[in-house]
Design an enzyme around this catalytic site. Sequence first.
Site, PDB file in Angstrom:
ATOM      1  N   ASP A 188       0.838  -1.197   0.000  1.00  0.00           N
ATOM      2  CA  ASP A 188       0.000   0.000   0.000  1.00  0.00           C
ATOM      3  C   ASP A 188       0.879   1.255   0.000  1.00  0.00           C
ATOM      4  OD1 ASP A 188      -2.455   1.370   0.134  1.00  0.00           O
ATOM      5  OD2 ASP A 188      -3.264  -0.188   1.448  1.00  0.00           O
TER       6      ASP A 188
ATOM      7  N   ASP B 127     -10.382   3.318  -2.993  1.00  0.00           N
ATOM      8  CA  ASP B 127     -11.005   2.063  -2.546  1.00  0.00           C
ATOM      9  C   ASP B 127     -12.460   1.914  -3.009  1.00  0.00           C
ATOM     10  OD1 ASP B 127      -8.629   1.997  -1.256  1.00  0.00           O
ATOM     11  OD2 ASP B 127      -9.455   1.732   0.750  1.00  0.00           O
TER      12      ASP B 127
END
Length: 647
Positions: free
Chosen positions: A201, A288
């Site tokens: 990430d 997301d």
Amino acid sequence: MRQARYGSTMVTAKALALALAGLIAQAACHAQASDPLAPAGRWSLPSFGAAALPPMGWNSWNAFKTQVDEDKVLGSARAIVASGLRDAGYRYINIDDGWWLKRRQSDGRMVVRTRAFPSARGSGPEDTSFRPFVQQLHAMGFKAGTYSDIGRNACSQGYPDADTLLPVGSVAEREVGLYEHVEQDLRLYFEEWGFDYIKVDGCGLNAFSPDKPAVQSGQFRAFPALVVSDAINQTHVDEIRALFAQARDTLLRLRPAGDFVFSICNWGTANVRAWGREVGNLWRTSDDIEPRWTRMLYNFDSVATRELYSGPGHWNDPDMLFIGHGDFDEHHLTEARTHFALWAIEAAPLLIGYDLRQAPPALLDILGAREVIAIDQDPAGNQGVIAYTSDDLQIIVKQLAARDEKAVVIFNRGLAPTRATLTAAHLKFKPEAPIAARDLWARRDLAAFTGEAAFSLAPRESVLLRVKGTPELEHGRYLSEMPARLFVAADGIRALQADPQIHRVVDWGQGNTRGSGTRPALAGWGGPRADSTPYNNELRLRGSAFASGIGALADSRLQVKADGQFTRFGALVGIDDSSLGRAGTVRFEVYGDGRLLAQSPDLAAADPAYALDADVRGVGTLELVARERRASRDPVVVTWAQAALTQ
Ligand code: GLA
């Protein structure tokens, strides 16, 4: 106070800048020499990792957030076996954020949260190992995936909510990300613990800048904001790429046989569209996903125009599946099927994000639909190409490995029932030859049709078909029918811009509409496209529209993997009618394995389209260069109309 704080931040920033400069210099050594339009003479896309097909599996995040634990993961893994999903192709079981307790200070070794993962307990509280857990997954026939961050700290630490389980301890103990620990951590995860897959990430690069309250209060060490999500001009593209490339290089060293998957998660920022394919096996194209219809559309849109950036080994990732939740739960099977069909047509990674221990059969049925999975996993690895588009309705066509077979999604984005006409032209099939069609959700063959067929769609419904017909080009194929075999070596983009079409991202459903809303945040406007100009216009030369071709900007170079299978390349080329830049001239050049095979004269906007024709017998890599000769102030859009390889 303020002075001192900024003082120390500057030291950090300077040290960081130096470290990054080293990384970038290393990367530059491998990069091509000065002229981005010079033909490389060979296919330049590196091949690494174990992702010949889009990865399939399960990930803990959408189901459990940081409340992930061993029972939940293994329970879902058992359900995947019992329901037949493992045998349908779901091979990776991946844990996400939340697994870590801290970084041990004596030697920097990462410590597992053993309260959640009891099998990781060792001889003392700081002595833990995921090895037994990974072995258990391997014994069940799965591959195992773990999670980290490319910065010092993780997303959960940057964006915690009331029930986030966070790493514990001192500032240093809570630095769980890869930064300055790449070698140590990857060695631990891949060599000692045996993981096969890692998602990395990027919150460490954007959530811990000196101005953040949690940094100012001393909870975290400052890290300069290399990613500024809604400001590509402030995003440090080269540094970010270099950091992810360092992780890839380390994986290559640790797993020389290439048995790893490297998933880049920087949410489409930092122009990852352009470099993701060289650095990772998959890379997120958007922020997301959420279990809401509009959010799913936003994630889908972020990949739908990037068909030339994906292919075997390297995949656009619109994020994990949210089937099972919210707008995609058992009461919304139409939406769930659409979500799945869209991911399949785009050759997206299929990572289930649902607690499968309690999955209703109707959802398992969708996730396990073998004929739909086969579309996603088709070995040619082509992403779907938009054949028809409007706000309400889209038709997306994906060329399958068999020359005369395609998959097509007819997608009703809207809230009203609608009708749609699918034509042979959408499919690039001959209009006079019969087309066989199978409805993959209804699991039945439809009556063959000639020319066109009509379909009725419920709100939010997708009709997903597998069709077989006679290709328009009987002895060849359009380049836009083989997007996986194109590689964008130079995109001609002069200044990075957010894609103004992808701006539907809504705030996180918290009712927070203070301020003026979210804005286009992702880089990537202006890259080459199949059957479209880079700016989403129809391909058009001197008043004639072309349904097939490649649209690009001047000063671009595209590689085509011809693999010696073709005899001729042909295209009609010119400055596109939609081009704002009209003062320039462009020369079109065709190279085969580095040799100039054909070129146009310098073409101005008013010149008639020029027919290029090249003998490509035995050519492995074809390179198409559009070179701006007389400069134009505005970007020049060029069209390779009907670009095709024939046999
Ligand atoms: C980011 C990622 C998500 C998930 C969370 C974990 O938001 O994009 O996929 O990994 O972090 O905190």
